[in-house]
Write an enzyme that holds these catalytic residues in place. Structure first.
Site, short mmCIF file in Angstrom:
data_model
loop_
_atom_site.label_atom_id
_atom_site.label_comp_id
_atom_site.label_asym_id
_atom_site.label_seq_id
_atom_site.Cartn_x
_atom_site.Cartn_y
_atom_site.Cartn_z
N PHE A 263 2.39 9.77 3.32
CA PHE A 263 2.79 9.64 4.72
C PHE A 263 3.24 8.22 5.08
O PHE A 263 3.82 8.00 6.14
CB PHE A 263 1.65 10.07 5.67
CG PHE A 263 0.35 9.33 5.45
CD1 PHE A 263 0.13 8.08 6.01
CD2 PHE A 263 -0.67 9.91 4.69
CE1 PHE A 263 -1.06 7.41 5.82
CE2 PHE A 263 -1.86 9.24 4.49
CZ PHE A 263 -2.06 7.98 5.04
N ASP A 264 3.02 7.24 4.19
CA ASP A 264 3.42 5.87 4.51
C ASP A 264 3.40 5.04 3.22
O ASP A 264 2.58 5.30 2.32
CB ASP A 264 2.48 5.25 5.54
CG ASP A 264 3.04 3.97 6.16
OD1 ASP A 264 4.22 3.66 5.90
OD2 ASP A 264 2.31 3.29 6.90
N ILE B 284 -7.19 0.67 10.69
CA ILE B 284 -8.32 1.60 10.72
C ILE B 284 -9.56 0.94 10.10
O ILE B 284 -9.45 0.01 9.29
CB ILE B 284 -7.99 2.93 10.00
CG1 ILE B 284 -7.59 2.66 8.53
CG2 ILE B 284 -6.89 3.69 10.74
CD1 ILE B 284 -7.38 3.92 7.72
N TYR C 86 0.84 -1.20 0.00
CA TYR C 86 0.00 0.00 0.00
C TYR C 86 0.87 1.25 0.00
O TYR C 86 2.04 1.25 0.38
CB TYR C 86 -0.92 0.03 1.24
CG TYR C 86 -0.17 0.25 2.52
CD1 TYR C 86 0.01 1.54 3.04
CD2 TYR C 86 0.38 -0.82 3.23
CE1 TYR C 86 0.72 1.75 4.21
CE2 TYR C 86 1.08 -0.62 4.41
CZ TYR C 86 1.25 0.68 4.89
OH TYR C 86 1.96 0.89 6.05
N PHE D 100 -5.62 5.52 0.07
CA PHE D 100 -4.67 4.41 0.10
C PHE D 100 -4.73 3.67 -1.23
O PHE D 100 -5.81 3.26 -1.67
CB PHE D 100 -5.01 3.43 1.23
CG PHE D 100 -4.62 3.92 2.59
CD1 PHE D 100 -3.35 3.70 3.08
CD2 PHE D 100 -5.54 4.62 3.37
CE1 PHE D 100 -2.99 4.14 4.35
CE2 PHE D 100 -5.19 5.07 4.63
CZ PHE D 100 -3.91 4.83 5.12
N TYR E 293 -8.55 8.33 11.23
CA TYR E 293 -8.00 8.74 12.52
C TYR E 293 -8.81 9.82 13.21
O TYR E 293 -8.43 10.34 14.24
CB TYR E 293 -6.55 9.20 12.35
CG TYR E 293 -5.64 8.06 11.90
CD1 TYR E 293 -5.12 7.15 12.82
CD2 TYR E 293 -5.34 7.88 10.56
CE1 TYR E 293 -4.32 6.11 12.42
CE2 TYR E 293 -4.53 6.83 10.14
CZ TYR E 293 -4.02 5.95 11.07
OH TYR E 293 -3.23 4.91 10.66
#
Length: 572
Positions: free
Chosen positions: A78-79, A98, A68, A141, A124
């Site tokens: 961010f990731d 999540i 992902y 994502f 979040y």
């Protein structure tokens, strides 16, 4: 067998009534590549980038593996598992990620790529995840579902979790009576080996090692390999187990990790309802056809006693042993078992005395079979020629076949073999039950045969004390011939035993109207009157006892009332 087909059912796919195509599911909508739709009702969106394989999707509890990349709406990354070069694994629906992931990834197929747009409520929320993710952030994502491993809660109580390591073949699962051959390795949670086998065979219902092994095997397919997480209640409980030989000790309340491979199993089936004839398949047969009553079968067989003594051996060193099914040419249990076999099948048939040689000592070719002996036959069904079925016959052949079965039934009845006679009469009626294609003359012949066979079968059922079936058969005859004295007489006999005395009396009176001098009917009338007197007497005693108890209770109540009343004072 337990249903575990791994196929979509009608409840899984709703078909459009007019077009015959699946309707769009709001929870798991059908998407084309490049198309975006909302999933569910919480604002989660999914855009299909690349179609996946097959039709299966992961379920809650399954361990999924993904790649992902996560970004904010402005494109800020961010990731990314891709950047790290390591895929990400987690258990779906267990709150490990999540909510948007739990909901979205369960809609994906293996190999599928999709972009999920996840609202803050499913990500979040108001807090965000500083410093990378601000409060109330909508996230995107880009996810690829690489694979997943199915994990099932076998007992639905969290006691045994099954993770499939290698998928099995076909769809069958072993049952309690079957004999499973497995390889297994059991360890404590810290990895300590406590038990291992490279091949052990056991009866599934009786189990082996610990309760979890039996319960899990019943959910497995041939060739399947699984990892079981077993809680103490399905392992060795509060007591644990001491070390013994090569087996390690199991501490109290220990959770076990057991790897199990179901190599194969031998199917065992109940040939008789009382479980006194069992058939274990040693080698699968061909096709689906099996011998019927009257079929000529060729077999190889070896008969053994419990101690291994061979008392018969046929078809091995000479021509195949040939016999006709349901003609008492072999013991009853073997006769019944062969009808459940396929061509080429090899089976071990275990027969208790009631279906073998019974209470008498019996001399066989190679040894004496003791009284009340349970015997085993290893049987190979080489070939068989089925008796001609009704649908293969023309109308005249059906009538001739029915007549032949009737005569066979009569001979068996005279020999007091009522159960076998009943089967012959039933088969005779089946040949001629549907007579719409018969000529008028053939219909007359068929009617006579139906009446005779059903009457004779009713006589069998009376002998076998199956009074309900006897009544039903006589009613069938009376539908064809309302003035049939034998049917009225036999139905009255059945009704007396069923304590339907009113119908019995109606039948007897009608029979005497038709045939006033019938000695058997007159005798049955006497029996009926005696039964009526007997039941009237019982009723009188029953109600007399009730009335007596009621009177005693009433007297007791009256006495209590009188005792409570104050005496009247006299006035001087």
């Amino acid at each position: 067998m337990d249903d575990d087909f791994e196929l979509p059912t009608s409840s899984d796919v709703n078909m459009d009534e007019d077009m015959g195509i699946p309707e769009d599911d709001p929870v798991n909508p059908i998407l084309k590549e490049g198309e975006e739709k909302e999933i569910g009702k919480n604002g989660l969106k999914k855009k299909l980038v690349k179609e996946g394989e097959g039709w299966e999707t992961p379920s809650a509890g399954d361990e999924v593996e993904v790649h992902y990349t996560g970004t904010l709406l402005d494109g800020t990354q961010f990731d990314s598992s891709r950047d790290r070069g390591t895929s990400f694994k987690f258990k779906l629906g267990q709150g490990q990620v999540i909510k948007g992931w739990d909901e979205g990834i369960k809609s994906m197929k293996k190999g599928e790529k999709a972009i999920f747009t996840i609202p803050p409520e499913l990500a979040y929320g108001e807090s965000g995840s500083p410093p990378a993710i601000p409060p109330n952030a909508i996230l995107q994502f880009d996810v690829e579902l690489l694979s997943w491993t199915s994990i099932k809660d076998i007992c639905k109580d969290g006691g045994i979790f099954k993770k499939i390591l290698t998928k099995g073949e076909k769809w069958e699962n072993p049952k309690d009576l079957d004999e499973a051959f497995v390889k297994y390795e059991a360890r404590l949670e810290d990895g300590t080996l406590i038990s291992k086998s490279d091949g052990v065979e056991f009866n599934v219902g009786n189990g082996y090692f610990c309760p979890a092994l039996s319960k899990s095997v019943k959910t497995m397919k041939k060739g399947e390999k699984v990892l079981l997480t077993v809680k103490p209640q399905y392992a060795f409980g509060e007591s644990g187990r001491p070390a013994s030989g090569d087996e390690g000790a199991v501490p109290p309340n220990a959770t076990l990790q057991i790897t199990v491979e179901l190599v194969s199993w031998k199917a065992v089936s109940e040939i008789t309802k009382d479980k006194k004839v069992l058939k274990k398949i040693l080698k699968e047969g061909e096709g689906y056809e099996r011998p019927n009553d009257g079929a000529v079968v060729q077999v190889k067989l070896i008969g053994k006693l419990d101690d291994g003594t061979i008392f018969t051996k046929k078809g091995h060193e000479e021509e195949p042993f040939e016999f006709k099914v349901d003609e008492e040419q072999v013991v009853d249990g073997l006769d019944r078992a062969v009808k459940k076999m396929k061509k080429g099948e090899v089976a071990l048939v275990t027969i208790q005395p009631e279906y073998a040689f019974g209470p008498s000592e019996t001399q066989q070719e190679l040894a004496i079979v003791p009284a009340n002996a349970t015997v085993d036959y290893e049987v190979e069904l080489l070939s068989f020629v089925k008796d001609k079925e009704s649908w293969e016959m023309n109308t005249q052949e059906k009538i001739e076949a029915a007549g032949k079965k009737k005569e066979e039934g009569n001979a068996l009845f005279k020999a007091a073999k009522y159960e076998r006679a009943s089967k012959r009469y039933e088969k005779a009626v089946r040949f001629i039950d549907h007579d719409s294609s018969f000529s008028e003359e053939e219909k007359k012949q068929a009617k006579v045969l139906k009446i005779t066979c059903n009457l004779n079968n009713a006589a069998c059922k009376l002998k076998l004390k199956d009074y309900k079936q006897a009544e039903r058969l006589c009613t069938k005859v009376l539908e064809l011939d309302s003035r049939n004295v034998k049917a009225l007489y036999r139905r009255a006999q059945a009704c007396i035993q069923l304590v339907d005395l009113d119908l019995a009396e109606l039948d007897i009176k009608k029979a005497l109207e038709i045939d006033p001098d019938n000695r058997d009917v007159k005798l049955e009338y006497k029996i009926l009157k005696e039964k009526v007197r007997e039941y009237n007497k019982k009723d009188a005693q029953f109600y007399g006892t009730i009335f007596s108890k009621m009177n005693k209770l009433e007297q007791a109540r009256s006495s209590k009332v009188e005792a409570k009343q104050e005496p009247v004072s006299s006035v001087g």
